[in-house]
Enzyme design. Structure first.
Site, PDB file in Angstrom:
ATOM      1  N   GLY A 199      88.988  78.304  -9.956  1.00 21.87           N
ATOM      2  CA  GLY A 199      87.596  78.490 -10.356  1.00 21.87           C
ATOM      3  C   GLY A 199      87.325  78.452 -11.850  1.00 21.87           C
ATOM      4  N   ILE A 200      86.143  78.967 -12.202  1.00 24.21           N
ATOM      5  CA  ILE A 200      85.716  78.971 -13.603  1.00 24.21           C
ATOM      6  C   ILE A 200      86.652  79.840 -14.434  1.00 24.21           C
ATOM      7  CG2 ILE A 200      83.897  79.888 -15.129  1.00 24.21           C
ATOM      8  CD1 ILE A 200      83.218  77.154 -13.941  1.00 24.21           C
ATOM      9  N   GLU A 212      87.666  73.747  -1.723  1.00 25.46           N
ATOM     10  CA  GLU A 212      87.424  73.670  -3.174  1.00 25.46           C
ATOM     11  C   GLU A 212      86.980  72.254  -3.522  1.00 25.46           C
ATOM     12  OE1 GLU A 212      87.265  75.863  -5.905  1.00 25.46           O
ATOM     13  OE2 GLU A 212      86.582  73.968  -6.757  1.00 25.46           O
ATOM     14  N   ARG A 213      85.924  72.171  -4.353  1.00 21.59           N
ATOM     15  CA  ARG A 213      85.369  70.850  -4.668  1.00 21.59           C
ATOM     16  C   ARG A 213      85.841  70.319  -6.012  1.00 21.59           C
ATOM     17  NH1 ARG A 213      79.135  72.340  -6.344  1.00 21.59           N
ATOM     18  NH2 ARG A 213      79.673  73.680  -8.081  1.00 21.59           N
ATOM     19  N   GLY A 261      73.438  83.227 -20.269  1.00 19.45           N
ATOM     20  CA  GLY A 261      73.783  83.704 -18.934  1.00 19.45           C
ATOM     21  C   GLY A 261      74.123  82.584 -17.973  1.00 19.45           C
ATOM     22  N   HIS A 278     102.722 109.031 -28.910  1.00 23.39           N
ATOM     23  CA  HIS A 278     102.488 108.914 -30.355  1.00 23.39           C
ATOM     24  C   HIS A 278     103.543 108.008 -30.966  1.00 23.39           C
ATOM     25  CE1 HIS A 278     101.385 110.056 -34.414  1.00 23.39           C
ATOM     26  NE2 HIS A 278     102.697 110.148 -34.677  1.00 23.39           N
ATOM     27  N   ASP A 333      80.627  86.008  -8.301  1.00 23.91           N
ATOM     28  CA  ASP A 333      79.411  85.704  -9.072  1.00 23.91           C
ATOM     29  C   ASP A 333      78.224  85.332  -8.186  1.00 23.91           C
ATOM     30  OD1 ASP A 333      80.861  86.139 -11.348  1.00 23.91           O
ATOM     31  OD2 ASP A 333      80.646  84.113 -12.172  1.00 23.91           O
TER      32      ASP A 333
HETATM   33  C1  LIG Z   1      83.365  81.256 -21.019  1.00 26.58           C
HETATM   34  C2  LIG Z   1      83.577  82.325 -19.992  1.00 26.58           C
HETATM   35  C3  LIG Z   1      84.410  83.387 -20.259  1.00 26.58           C
HETATM   36  C4  LIG Z   1      84.609  84.379 -19.310  1.00 26.58           C
HETATM   37  N1  LIG Z   1      85.439  85.409 -19.608  1.00 26.58           N
HETATM   38  C5  LIG Z   1      85.630  86.373 -18.694  1.00 26.58           C
HETATM   39  C6  LIG Z   1      86.517  87.451 -18.958  1.00 26.58           C
HETATM   40  O1  LIG Z   1      87.132  87.520 -20.026  1.00 26.58           O
HETATM   41  N2  LIG Z   1      86.684  88.386 -18.006  1.00 26.58           N
HETATM   42  C7  LIG Z   1      86.019  88.337 -16.807  1.00 26.58           C
HETATM   43  O2  LIG Z   1      86.207  89.220 -15.972  1.00 26.58           O
HETATM   44  N3  LIG Z   1      85.179  87.330 -16.532  1.00 26.58           N
HETATM   45  C8  LIG Z   1      84.978  86.354 -17.436  1.00 26.58           C
HETATM   46  N4  LIG Z   1      84.145  85.318 -17.133  1.00 26.58           N
HETATM   47  C9  LIG Z   1      83.449  85.324 -15.824  1.00 26.58           C
HETATM   48  C10 LIG Z   1      84.375  84.822 -14.719  1.00 26.58           C
HETATM   49  O3  LIG Z   1      84.838  83.535 -15.034  1.00 26.58           O
HETATM   50  C11 LIG Z   1      83.631  84.832 -13.409  1.00 26.58           C
HETATM   51  O4  LIG Z   1      83.088  86.101 -13.176  1.00 26.58           O
HETATM   52  C12 LIG Z   1      84.554  84.471 -12.255  1.00 26.58           C
HETATM   53  O5  LIG Z   1      85.104  83.193 -12.427  1.00 26.58           O
HETATM   54  C13 LIG Z   1      83.796  84.536 -10.929  1.00 26.58           C
HETATM   55  O6  LIG Z   1      84.664  84.201  -9.895  1.00 26.58           O
HETATM   56  P1  LIG Z   1      84.134  83.567  -8.531  1.00 26.58           P
HETATM   57  O7  LIG Z   1      85.312  83.485  -7.640  1.00 26.58           O
HETATM   58  O8  LIG Z   1      82.953  84.317  -8.065  1.00 26.58           O
HETATM   59  O9  LIG Z   1      83.597  82.116  -8.905  1.00 26.58           O
HETATM   60  P2  LIG Z   1      84.164  80.895  -9.762  1.00 26.58           P
HETATM   61  O10 LIG Z   1      85.304  81.274 -10.607  1.00 26.58           O
HETATM   62  O11 LIG Z   1      82.976  80.286 -10.390  1.00 26.58           O
HETATM   63  O12 LIG Z   1      84.725  79.902  -8.657  1.00 26.58           O
HETATM   64  C14 LIG Z   1      83.882  79.278  -7.724  1.00 26.58           C
HETATM   65  C15 LIG Z   1      84.587  78.063  -7.179  1.00 26.58           C
HETATM   66  O13 LIG Z   1      83.843  77.556  -6.097  1.00 26.58           O
HETATM   67  C16 LIG Z   1      83.873  76.138  -6.123  1.00 26.58           C
HETATM   68  N5  LIG Z   1      82.706  75.668  -5.362  1.00 26.58           N
HETATM   69  C17 LIG Z   1      81.405  75.864  -5.644  1.00 26.58           C
HETATM   70  N6  LIG Z   1      80.626  75.328  -4.676  1.00 26.58           N
HETATM   71  C18 LIG Z   1      81.463  74.784  -3.767  1.00 26.58           C
HETATM   72  C19 LIG Z   1      81.266  74.088  -2.552  1.00 26.58           C
HETATM   73  N7  LIG Z   1      80.052  73.863  -2.047  1.00 26.58           N
HETATM   74  N8  LIG Z   1      82.351  73.660  -1.869  1.00 26.58           N
HETATM   75  C20 LIG Z   1      83.590  73.881  -2.351  1.00 26.58           C
HETATM   76  N9  LIG Z   1      83.832  74.531  -3.489  1.00 26.58           N
HETATM   77  C21 LIG Z   1      82.787  74.985  -4.198  1.00 26.58           C
HETATM   78  C22 LIG Z   1      83.826  75.825  -7.616  1.00 26.58           C
HETATM   79  O14 LIG Z   1      84.339  74.529  -7.866  1.00 26.58           O
HETATM   80  C23 LIG Z   1      84.710  76.929  -8.187  1.00 26.58           C
HETATM   81  O15 LIG Z   1      86.055  76.521  -8.288  1.00 26.58           O
HETATM   82  C24 LIG Z   1      83.947  84.302 -18.063  1.00 26.58           C
HETATM   83  C25 LIG Z   1      83.122  83.214 -17.775  1.00 26.58           C
HETATM   84  C26 LIG Z   1      82.950  82.235 -18.715  1.00 26.58           C
HETATM   85  C27 LIG Z   1      82.066  81.082 -18.391  1.00 26.58           C
END
Ligand SMILES: Cc1cc2nc3c(=O)[nH]c(=O)nc-3n(C[C@H](O)[C@H](O)[C@H](O)COP(=O)(O)OP(=O)(O)OC[C@H]3O[C@@H](n4cnc5c(N)ncnc54)[C@H](O)[C@@H]3O)c2cc1C
Length: 481
Positions: A40-41, A34-35, A286, A460, A326
């Site tokens: 995550g997001i 993790e960087r 997006g 209900h 994602d």
């Molecule tokens: C404002 C907002 C609201 C949202 N609300 C919802 C919701 O209500 N419900 C829902 O289902 N989804 C929601 N989402 C979408 C959801 O956040 C994402 O679909 C989800 O986080 C994807 O998970 P992931 O594990 O694919 O990636 P991420 O959560 O993006 O995690 C990827 C991780 O990889 C790390 N990384 C990237 N590159 C490297 C590298 N080279 N080396 C080491 N680490 C790295 C990043 O730092 C990050 O921590 C929302 C998104 C946003 C922006």
């Protein structure tokens, strides 16, 4: 400590951390790179902190309507933006810490830094290009740093970041992404939201409830373009009642920046244009996958339209390299990432009966006011596929619990295959529908027909009774309307 693992996961978002935990449960030696921040997001800048903000909006909305419930509030209720943001950030930090705890408990090593694939089976972890936010408290013992690591299986779960339109790039000051929108220092008086997908609409809903003058510009013909048109139109009416101004079939063509405001030129489908000035703008057009600088080319991993290409089990074209969440394409949702994680790891472990992810049964929820939730085909998509369908509808106005809650603005719509009775899609708008939709998701997963649903007893009084009534309506048997 050896640098050789069974599984290395790049990224600790909902895809990555769930993959790591499941792999550890199945007896594999696992590390996550993790960087920036654990979880995550989703937990740091997405699903969870937005829901914290929207909860504040709900409380404020209810409090400002206290009179409707026979309550007199002495004095006024005002948003304290610093406290609201602090609550949201505190909740994000708690989730982030929680993943640190889960890694420790499941003996998952954390490698801090930025990972790059060098070849199948090997990654190099370098210094992070982002500020690292480690969980609070003592650094877990299972923490490693920069170096070369090997693994039989490497899962790429690097997620996504905000997409920017050329010429309208966010600057973090006047034009925000979700990062800035999540932690405003003060509330703008007016806000332009470009894009009405889930992220744009949730922020529009939050800021409007906080008293901000909000305008939404959407290029498509409906808000929340992936939703059923009827549900979207219903929600739009409610947003407009709350004072959100909405321009459909319109695009932000140009943005001029002032000292403390922006002026956007909006071009409409009918050929007219309009200038809108607002204190701030949110670009919510997006996200794009984090596929750059992670060595995909060196390893020979195929991408298409900006996403890593995978099969239903997360396998890429290169043996031993997988992708989930994602970075591997839509729908860009946390629960899709988590599900793909489990499927991918169980397939790696060789478990029997692992089912490929079925993208047709992934629910989608938007936590605006009113909430919107759906699963399966919209009416338009079902017709496009040439399905002969039956459609049922039920209004919350005829549901006792919704009326008692003061939440009678909502509806449920169900779509069935006329011949087989298979539930093809369910769409809801109104209070708590993001909690209710799971009933239909389970039903669809079990390949339920109308008959099974009609034989199911719903408690209900609950808003969930609207779900059954909608099914009954599709078959001309509605009882309470
Ligand atoms: C404002 C907002 C609201 C949202 N609300 C919802 C919701 O209500 N419900 C829902 O289902 N989804 C929601 N989402 C979408 C959801 O956040 C994402 O679909 C989800 O986080 C994807 O998970 P992931 O594990 O694919 O990636 P991420 O959560 O993006 O995690 C990827 C991780 O990889 C790390 N990384 C990237 N590159 C490297 C590298 N080279 N080396 C080491 N680490 C790295 C990043 O730092 C990050 O921590 C929302 C998104 C946003 C922006």
């Amino acid at each position: 400590m050896s640098n050789a693992y069974d599984v290395i996961v790049i990224g600790s978002g909902p895809g990555g951390y769930i993959a790591a935990i499941r792999a550890s449960q199945l007896g594999m030696k696992v590390a996550v790179v993790e960087r920036e921040h654990l979880a995550g997001i989703c937990s740091n800048w997405g699903c969870i902190p937005t829901k914290a903000l929207l909860r504040t909006a709900d409380v404020l909305h209810t409090a400002t309507h206290a009179k409707d419930y026979g309550l007199t509030l002495e004095g006024s209720i005002k948003p304290d933006v610093k406290a609201i943001v602090a609550r949201s950030r505190g909740i994000a930090a708690r989730m982030n810490n929680g993943v640190g705890f889960l890694f420790k408990k499941n003996k998952v090593d954390i490698i801090w830094g930025e990972a790059k694939l060098t070849k199948p089976g090997e990654i190099v972890v370098g210094k992070s290009t982002k500020p690292v936010v480690q969980p609070q408290g003592p650094v877990p013992k299972n923490t490693l740093g920069e170096g070369t690591y090997t693994a039989k299986h490497i899962i790429v779960a690097t997620g996504a970041r905000p997409r920017a339109l050329p010429g309208i790039e966010p600057d973090g000051k006047l034009i925000w992404t979700y990062f800035e929108a999540m932690k405003p220092e003060e509330l703008p008086k007016s806000l332009l939201v470009m894009g009405s997908g889930a992220i744009g609409i949730e922020f529009a809903s939050f800021y409007r409830t906080m008293g901000v003058d909000v305008t939404v510009v959407e290029i498509m013909s409906q808000v929340m373009p992936v939703e059923d048109a009827e549900i979207s139109a219903f929600a739009k009416k409610q947003f407009e009642k709350q004072g959100i101004k909405i321009h459909l079939e319109a695009k932000v063509a140009k943005v001029e920046k002032g000292a403390n405001s922006i002026t956007a030129t909006i071009e409409k489908k009918d050929g007219t244009s309009e200038k809108i000035t607002a204190d701030r703008m949110i670009s919510a057009v997006g996200v794009q996958a984090n596929i750059e600088n992670i060595g995909l080319e060196a390893a020979g991993v195929k991408t298409e339209r900006g996403f890593i290409v995978i099969d239903g089990y997360g396998k890429t074209n290169v043996p031993g390299i997988y992708a989930i969440g994602d970075v591997a394409g839509g729908p860009l949702l946390a629960h899709k990432a988590e599900h793909e994680a489990v499927v991918c790891v169980e397939k790696i472990a060789g478990l029997p009966n692992v089912h490929a992810t079925d993208k047709g049964k992934i629910p989608g929820c938007t936590y605006c006011n009113p909430q919107v939730a759906s699963v399966g085909l919209t009416e338009a998509k079902a017709k496009e596929q040439g399905r002969d369908i039956r459609v049922g509808r039920f209004s919350f106005a005829a549901n006792g619990k919704a009326v008692a809650l003061g939440e009678d603005q909502g509806m449920v719509k169900t779509i069935f295959d006329k011949k087989t009775g298979e539930l093809l899609g369910a769409h809801m708008v109104g209070a708590e529908v993001t909690e209710l939709i799971q009933g239909f998701v389970v039903a669809m997963n079990l390949e339920t027909t109308e008959e099974d649903l009609m034989h199911t007893i719903f408690p209900h009084p609950t808003i969930s009774e609207s779900m059954k009534e909608s099914v009954l309506d599709a078959y001309g048997r509605v009882l309470n309307a």
